[in-house]
Design an enzyme around this catalytic site. Structure first.
Site, PDB file in Angstrom:
ATOM      1  N   LYS A 158      17.094  -6.144  -0.249  1.00 20.58           N
ATOM      2  CA  LYS A 158      15.992  -6.538  -1.015  1.00 20.58           C
ATOM      3  C   LYS A 158      16.540  -6.959  -2.415  1.00 20.58           C
ATOM      4  CE  LYS A 158      11.533  -4.568  -2.817  1.00 20.58           C
ATOM      5  NZ  LYS A 158      10.563  -5.593  -2.057  1.00 20.58           N
TER       6      LYS A 158
HETATM    7  N1  PMP Z   1       8.893  -8.559   3.001  1.00 20.70           N
HETATM    8  C1  PMP Z   1       9.000  -8.442   1.615  1.00 20.70           C
HETATM    9  C2  PMP Z   1       9.462  -9.975   0.908  1.00 20.70           C
HETATM   10  C3  PMP Z   1       8.671  -7.767   0.601  1.00 20.70           C
HETATM   11  O1  PMP Z   1       8.771  -7.918  -0.740  1.00 20.70           O
HETATM   12  C4  PMP Z   1       8.107  -6.492   1.229  1.00 20.70           C
HETATM   13  C5  PMP Z   1       7.937  -5.387   0.199  1.00 20.70           C
HETATM   14  N2  PMP Z   1       8.954  -4.352  -0.258  1.00 20.70           N
HETATM   15  C6  PMP Z   1       8.074  -6.219   2.554  1.00 20.70           C
HETATM   16  C7  PMP Z   1       8.275  -7.390   3.354  1.00 20.70           C
HETATM   17  C8  PMP Z   1       7.378  -4.895   3.129  1.00 20.70           C
HETATM   18  O2  PMP Z   1       8.549  -3.899   2.907  1.00 20.70           O
HETATM   19  P1  PMP Z   1       8.018  -2.298   2.670  1.00 20.70           P
HETATM   20  O3  PMP Z   1       7.032  -2.091   3.711  1.00 20.70           O
HETATM   21  O4  PMP Z   1       9.414  -1.636   2.705  1.00 20.70           O
HETATM   22  O5  PMP Z   1       7.260  -2.319   1.403  1.00 20.70           O
END
Ligand code: PMP
Length: 300
Positions: A158
């Site tokens: 991330k």
């Molecule tokens: N894809 C992207 C590009 C994101 O920014 C997020 C949010 N973090 C997600 C998927 C979903 O991830 P999560 O469920 O861990 O928040």
């Protein structure tokens, strides 16, 4: 709607080991993280005083940082304790939590071996990302930008740098009247929205793209566990855009979006229905459980 600027609010932000007044949580303009995107972050939600799947988020932050080549100067336990401090200091039991780690100002060039690693955690109230549209369904356009291959970018981190693709895509989608953008991957397959993973209901089964070039979201994994508990078959596989014609329902899953129905993707139409509704409700119930109970529920 007027937005309260994020640098002009009351409250406390945890920064480099201590709570500082919100307006004083600043960094130098010559920070490597700003110029070269050497930064990793998380997006979390607290419910009832607990950050949902905090351990998983903290581990992902540590892992994202390692992928970018740096080690956080705090242990997972210290980071988790800092989360609790931030929530307490701001009087929040429910809200959005944003940890971020970045390289500092000691070096201002591509090479940044000697930079110090900084970290901050902020939290603020944030009721619902798509608000009233959660069951009604959002409308999504198809982005011109694509998710890069794992050989081109650190797709499982991330990492802030990856979000330029999302912001450019979301802005264009909004300018065209959509709520969000669907990104295809570099092969032209369906990948995800700008800040959430995507699911389709096809013949009563739940289908979702294999996360080989985008985040395998924590919400995504939670929803998959919930679906299995409901005896709904979950299929992770490559999904082509033209297959959307065979999907009856579609929804997004992400920390901010939670479970949000999708009613349109470009020329494809979906009818938010029973499976979306039950998983939305199961997810809303899950986030209110104790961390121990959540761990048990998503262990499957
Ligand atoms: N894809 C992207 C590009 C994101 O920014 C997020 C949010 N973090 C997600 C998927 C979903 O991830 P999560 O469920 O861990 O928040």
């Amino acid at each position: 709607m007027a937005i309260l600027p994020f640098d002009d609010r009351d409250g406390w932000i945890w920064m480099d080991g201590k709570l500082v007044p919100w307006r004083d949580a600043k960094l130098h303009v010559l920070s490597h993280g700003l110029h070269y995107a050497s930064a990793a972050f998380e997006g979390e939600r607290a419910y009832n005083g607990n950050v949902f799947r905090l351990r998983d988020h903290t581990n992902r932050l540590i892992n994202s940082s390692r992928i970018l080549g740096f080690e956080l100067p705090y242990t997972a336990e210290q980071i988790n304790a800092a989360h609790r401090e931030v929530l307490r200091a701001n009087g929040l039991t429910d809200g959005y939590v944003r940890p971020i780690a970045w390289r500092g100002s000691e070096m201002m060039a591509v090479s940044a071996q000697q930079t110090s690693i900084h970290m901050a955690i902020a939290a603020w109230p944030w009721p619902s990302y798509f608000a009233a549209d959660k069951m009604n369904g959002v409308r999504i356009g198809i982005a011109e930008w694509r998710r890069p291959s794992p050989e081109t970018a650190p797709v499982h981190a991330k990492a802030t740098g990856l979000y330029m693709i999302g912001t450019m895509s979301k802005h264009k989608a909004e300018a065209e009247g959509w709520n969000d953008a669907l990104l295809l991957d570099w092969r032209g397959r369906v990948s995800e929205a700008t800040g959430a993973n995507i699911f389709f209901v096809m013949d009563g089964e739940l289908h979702t793209p294999t996360p080989d070039c985008f985040l395998d979201g924590i919400t995504r994994r939670s929803v998959m566990s919930l679906a299995k508990k409901r005896q709904i078959k979950v299929v992770e596989r490559p999904i082509e855009l033209r297959e959307l014609a065979h999907a009856s329902e579609c929804f997004l899953a992400g920390t901010a979006a939670e479970v949000t129905a999708v009613r349109e993707i470009d020329r494809y139409r979906f009818a938010p229905g029973a499976i979306t509704e039950v998983l939305m409700k199961d997810y809303d119930d899950l986030v209110l459980q104790s961390p121990e109970e959540v761990a048990k529920m998503v262990a499957a």
